[in-house]
Design a protein around this motif. Structure first.
Motif, mmCIF file in Angstrom:
data_model
loop_
_atom_site.group_PDB
_atom_site.id
_atom_site.type_symbol
_atom_site.label_atom_id
_atom_site.label_comp_id
_atom_site.label_asym_id
_atom_site.label_seq_id
_atom_site.Cartn_x
_atom_site.Cartn_y
_atom_site.Cartn_z
ATOM 1 N N SER A 218 0.837 -1.199 0.000
ATOM 2 C CA SER A 218 0.000 0.000 0.000
ATOM 3 C C SER A 218 0.872 1.250 0.000
ATOM 4 N N PRO A 236 -3.462 -1.084 -3.172
ATOM 5 C CA PRO A 236 -4.238 0.088 -2.750
ATOM 6 C C PRO A 236 -3.352 1.261 -2.337
ATOM 7 N N SER A 238 -3.052 4.745 -0.553
ATOM 8 C CA SER A 238 -3.837 5.349 0.526
ATOM 9 C C SER A 238 -4.306 6.761 0.220
ATOM 10 N N PRO A 254 -6.258 0.729 -6.924
ATOM 11 C CA PRO A 254 -7.239 1.366 -6.065
ATOM 12 C C PRO A 254 -6.602 2.614 -5.436
ATOM 13 N N HIS A 271 -10.326 1.431 -8.808
ATOM 14 C CA HIS A 271 -11.175 1.537 -7.616
ATOM 15 C C HIS A 271 -10.821 2.889 -7.000
ATOM 16 N N GLU A 297 -6.416 -8.007 0.508
ATOM 17 C CA GLU A 297 -7.342 -7.579 1.562
ATOM 18 C C GLU A 297 -6.583 -6.882 2.694
ATOM 19 N N ASP A 299 -3.795 -5.274 2.432
ATOM 20 C CA ASP A 299 -3.325 -3.979 1.946
ATOM 21 C C ASP A 299 -4.467 -2.966 1.880
ATOM 22 N N PHE A 300 -5.667 -3.427 1.557
ATOM 23 C CA PHE A 300 -6.832 -2.536 1.582
ATOM 24 C C PHE A 300 -7.061 -2.021 3.006
ATOM 25 N N ASP A 301 -6.966 -2.912 3.975
ATOM 26 C CA ASP A 301 -7.147 -2.499 5.374
ATOM 27 C C ASP A 301 -6.090 -1.474 5.776
ATOM 28 N N SER A 303 -4.492 0.582 3.828
ATOM 29 C CA SER A 303 -4.653 1.841 3.089
ATOM 30 C C SER A 303 -5.775 2.703 3.649
ATOM 31 N N ARG A 307 -13.817 -0.323 0.736
ATOM 32 C CA ARG A 307 -14.035 -1.336 -0.307
ATOM 33 C C ARG A 307 -15.406 -1.201 -0.947
ATOM 34 N N ASN A 310 -16.817 2.637 -4.759
ATOM 35 C CA ASN A 310 -15.984 2.654 -5.955
ATOM 36 C C ASN A 310 -16.665 3.492 -7.031
#
Length: 344
Positions: A218, A236, A238, A254, A271, A297, A299-301, A303, A307, A310
Motif C-alpha cells: 500500500s 491500494p 492510501s 485502487p 477503484h 485484503e 493492503d486494503f485495510d 490503506s 471497499r 468505488n
C-alpha cells in the motif's frame, strides 16, 4: 303516459352530476396541485439552505484543518530529524483524514469547491514528500529487474539514482526526485516491488516503455510520468495517483483520488473513493479494478480505503464543461472486453 327524460351524461362525468359539482371538483384539484407545488418549492428551498449550511461548514472545517497541517509542516523547517519524523507522521495522518472528509462531502459540494479542495490536498501531499526527502539522506537505490527472455532476477543500480528524471526540475508532479521507491529509464523488463519495500512510501515510475510492473503493498502516493506501452498493476494507494504523459498502456490501482494529464489510448482498471479527474486526455477508458493477489485484503485495510465505495465510472473531464453531455475523451470499457485475469 309520462314523458321519458333522458339523463345527461358528459365525458368524464357521472350520471346526474350537476355543473356546480364538477366546478367544485376542478377547484379542489387545482387547490391540491397548488398546495403540492408550494410544498415542493418549500422543500427545494430548505434543501438548498441545508446544502449551503453544509458547504459553509465544510469550508470552515477544511480550511481550519488545512491551516493546522500547514503550521505543522512549517514547524519542520530547520528542526532536527528526530523532531521532523513524528511531525511528518502526524501531518500525513491528518492529511489522510482531510482527504476522507472531502470524499464524504462530495455530494453537496460544487465543482468549484471540489477542485479547490483537491488542489489544496495535492499541495499538502507534495509538501510532505518534499520535507520527508529533505530530512532523509539520499540512498543509493537498487531494483530487481526480471527480463522476459531469461526470467532471472538481477540487481542493478537505477540509472536515475543520482540524476534527475526531468532536467531542469527537481520534482515530478509533486514527487521529489530522490523518492526511494522508483523505477526509471527502463525498456522491455518486468519489474516488481514487494509490500515491505513499498509500504506507506511514495512511489515514482518514470520513463518506462514496454514494461510490466507489479507493485504490491500500500503506497502513500503513486506518480506515473512518461509511460509508454506498459502494464502497471498496483496495490491500494492510501491517497492519490498522479498520471502524466502516459500512452498505449494498461493500468490497475485502487486509490482515494486519481488525476490524469496528457494521457492517450490507455485503459484504467480503477477503484477510487472520490472521483477520477482527467485533463488534456483522449482515448482513456475505465473499468472496475480486477487485479488480485494473496495479500490484497490486508493492503486494503492498511490503506484505509472503503471497499464498498468505488466511483470508477464517475469521471470529471476538466476540458469538457458541457453539462448533460458525455465527454468524448473517455469511455467505459464494455464488460465483454474487460480483463479479469492477469499474468503473474
Amino acid at each position: 303516459m309520462d314523458a321519458t327524460h333522458e339523463v345527461s351524461r358528459e365525458p368524464g362525468g357521472f350520471a346526474g352530476e350537476s355543473g356546480a359539482d364538477k366546478i367544485q371538483e376542478r377547484l379542489q384539484k387545482r387547490h391540491q396541485a397548488r398546495a403540492e407545488d408550494a410544498e415542493r418549492r418549500k422543500e427545494a428551498k430548505e434543501s438548498m439552505s441545508v446544502a449551503e449550511e453544509k458547504g459553509e461548514y465544510f469550508s470552515t472545517s477544511f480550511n481550519t484543518e488545512r491551516a493546522s497541517i500547514e503550521e505543522l509542516l512549517s514547524s519542520c523547517s530547520g528542526a532536527d530529524r528526530a523532531v521532523v519524523t513524528p511531525r511528518l507522521e502526524e501531518a500525513t495522518a491528518k492529511t489522510l483524514q482531510l482527504q476522507k472528509f472531502l470524499n464524504d462531502s462530495m455530494l453537496f459540494l460544487t465543482q468549484y469547491e471540489l477542485r479547490r479542495a483537491q488542489a489544496a490536498l495535492q499541495k499538502l501531499q507534495s509538501s510532505i514528500v518534499e520535507i520527508r526527502e529533505e530530512a532523509q539522506p539520499r540512498k543509493k537505490f537498487t531494483f530487481r529487474a526480471r527480463t522476459k527472455a531469461t526470467d532471472k532476477v538481477s540487481d542493478a543500480p537505477s540509472p536515475e539514482a543520482d540524476t534527475p528524471a526531468d532536467s531542469g526540475g527537481n520534482k515530478v508532479d509533486g514527487a521529489a526526485e530522490s523518492v526511494q521507491c522508483r523505477f526509471s529509464d527502463l525498456d522491455n523488463v518486468c519489474l516488481t516491488k514487494t509490500a515491505e519495500e513499498i509500504q506507506k512510501r511514495d512511489v515514482l515510475l518514470t520513463h518506462l516503455s514496454n514494461c510490466k510492473v507489479r507493485l504490491f503493498g500500500s503506497p502513500s502516493t503513486l506518480h506515473l510520468k512518461h509511460i509508454d506501452s506498459c502494464e502497471i498493476l498496483c496495490g491500494p494507494v492510501s491517497s492519490s495517483v498522479f498520471i502524466d504523459h502516459c500512452t498505449n498502456s494498461t493500468l490497475a490501482m485502487p486509490c482515494q483520488q486519481l488525476r490524469t494529464h496528457n494521457t492517450t489510448d490507455t485503459k484504467v482498471y480503477l477503484h477510487v473513493t472520490s472521483r477520477a479527474i482527467i485533463e488534456d486526455c483522449h482515448g482513456v477508458s475505465f473499468a472496475p479494478f480486477s487485479w488480485s493477489y494473496p495479500t490484497l485484503e490486508e493492503d486494503f485495510d492498511l490503506s484505509g480505503l472503503d471497499r464498498d465505495r468505488n466511483n470508477w465510472s464517475q469521471v470529471d473531464d476538466f476540458n469538457w464543461l458541457a453539462a448533460g453531455t458525455h465527454s468524448p475523451n473517455w469511455t467505459v470499457i464494455p464488460e465483454a472486453d474487460r480483463k479479469t485475469t492477469w499474468d503473474p
